[in-house]
Design a protein around this motif. Structure first.
Motif, PDB file in Angstrom:
ATOM      1  N   PHE A  27     -32.554  32.240  -1.305  1.00 24.17           N
ATOM      2  CA  PHE A  27     -32.626  32.555   0.146  1.00 24.17           C
ATOM      3  C   PHE A  27     -32.822  33.799   0.465  1.00 24.17           C
TER       4      PHE A  27
ATOM      5  N   TYR B 109     -34.532  37.267   2.983  1.00 26.31           N
ATOM      6  CA  TYR B 109     -34.870  37.776   4.043  1.00 26.31           C
ATOM      7  C   TYR B 109     -35.995  38.780   3.746  1.00 26.31           C
TER       8      TYR B 109
ATOM      9  N   PRO C 246     -26.338  33.054   1.515  1.00 23.94           N
ATOM     10  CA  PRO C 246     -26.323  32.272   3.104  1.00 23.94           C
ATOM     11  C   PRO C 246     -24.695  32.531   3.423  1.00 23.94           C
ATOM     12  N   THR C 247     -24.608  32.338   4.741  1.00 27.47           N
ATOM     13  CA  THR C 247     -23.216  31.996   5.254  1.00 27.47           C
ATOM     14  C   THR C 247     -22.698  30.485   5.152  1.00 27.47           C
ATOM     15  N   ARG C 248     -21.630  30.130   5.303  1.00 28.98           N
ATOM     16  CA  ARG C 248     -21.211  28.844   5.056  1.00 28.98           C
ATOM     17  C   ARG C 248     -22.135  27.845   5.921  1.00 28.98           C
ATOM     18  N   GLU C 249     -22.326  28.394   7.130  1.00 29.22           N
ATOM     19  CA  GLU C 249     -23.177  27.404   8.138  1.00 29.22           C
ATOM     20  C   GLU C 249     -24.513  27.320   7.666  1.00 29.22           C
ATOM     21  N   GLN C 250     -25.090  28.282   7.052  1.00 24.25           N
ATOM     22  CA  GLN C 250     -26.404  28.127   6.450  1.00 24.25           C
ATOM     23  C   GLN C 250     -26.504  27.249   5.145  1.00 24.25           C
ATOM     24  N   ALA C 251     -25.200  27.240   4.371  1.00 23.72           N
ATOM     25  CA  ALA C 251     -25.446  26.666   3.172  1.00 23.72           C
ATOM     26  C   ALA C 251     -25.776  25.230   3.029  1.00 23.72           C
TER      27      ALA C 251
ATOM     28  N   THR D 248     -25.102  21.344   2.591  1.00 28.28           N
ATOM     29  CA  THR D 248     -23.919  20.319   2.594  1.00 28.28           C
ATOM     30  C   THR D 248     -23.356  20.037   0.983  1.00 28.28           C
TER      31      THR D 248
ATOM     32  N   THR E  31     -21.598  24.974  -1.358  1.00 28.74           N
ATOM     33  CA  THR E  31     -22.209  23.487  -1.365  1.00 28.74           C
ATOM     34  C   THR E  31     -21.258  22.831  -2.372  1.00 28.74           C
TER      35      THR E  31
ATOM     36  N   LEU F 123     -29.450  28.560  -1.560  1.00 32.02           N
ATOM     37  CA  LEU F 123     -28.948  27.895  -0.298  1.00 32.02           C
ATOM     38  C   LEU F 123     -27.680  27.377  -0.569  1.00 32.02           C
TER      39      LEU F 123
END
Length: 221
Positions: free
Chosen positions: A2, A4, A11-16, A18, A81, A93
């Motif tokens: 991941f 930038y 990653p954040t939890r939201e970006q990781a 599932t 994940t 990720l």
């Protein structure tokens, strides 16, 4: 991984990704070198310790060679994940590290002695890399399972930082975090004891050459 720009970033939890509620494979029954079961429950008196120090192929071999180690297995830890695949971890990720679970007899080899092997087997100042391996999955980490492990890990990091600094090395980036809430997910069967199955396979870990001043007595292999 991941990224930038060109810099690995967690990653954040939201970006990781599932993940999935169940593993995609069955873990092999026994260790190819030690002949012991990979999965628990383990014999009474055994203790469990988790280490992340770069590519888990070479890291696992560093521990299975030690007298007093009952079994080892490689996996993924520290991220978000559930039951990830290797390719997902490599994407950056998942937030996971490549980790090694070491089951040991504390009467034969202590957690402090395992910590010495951990510190001396990699360069803990490199951040999201280990040698030529670059990515968040190669970061150095200790996920401690008891208050005693947490105290020993913190003390060893402080002690090793002093000798690293004296030798001209940088700041340790190793994460010290409780294992609670950070499950260890075993890796795919072909990753288990990889360097026993592939003796000439890649091993990307290597230490700084600086001795760690903890756990000196009694560790052998």
């Amino acid at each position: 991984m991941f990224l930038y720009g060109r810099t690995p970033r967690l990653p954040t939890r939201e970006q990781a990704l599932t993940g999935r509620p169940e593993p995609m494979f069955d873990l092999p029954a026994r260790h190819t070198v030690l002949g012991t079961p990979l999965a628990g429950p383990y014999p009474e008196g055994m203790e469990v310790a988790d280490f992340a120090l770069g590519c888990f192929w070479g890291a696992e071999r560093a521990f299975w060679r030690l007298t007093g180690v009952y079994t080892t297995l490689v996996g993924y830890q520290g991220g978000y994940t559930e039951h990830p695949a290797y390719e997902e971890v490599c994407s950056g990720l998942t937030g996971h590290t490549e980790a090694v679970r070491v089951v040991h007899d504390p009467a034969l080899i202590t957690y402090e002695q395992l910590l010495r092997v951990f510190w001396e087997s990699h360069d803990p100042t490199q951040g999201f890399r280990q040698g030529n391996d670059v990515g968040t999955q190669y970061r150095s980490a200790l996920h401690t399972r008891t208050p005693a492990q947490a105290a020993a890990a913190a003390a060893s990091r402080e002690a090793y930082q002093r000798v690293l600094t004296a030798a001209g090395h940088g700041t340790i980036t190793t994460e010290l975090l409780p294992a609670e809430g950070r499950p260890f997910y075993p890796a795919e069967p072909h990753h288990q004891q990889y360097l026993d199955k592939n003796p000439w396979g890649y091993c990307g870990i290597g230490g700084t050459g600086v001795s760690c001043p903890v756990g000196v007595a009694g560790a052998g292999g």
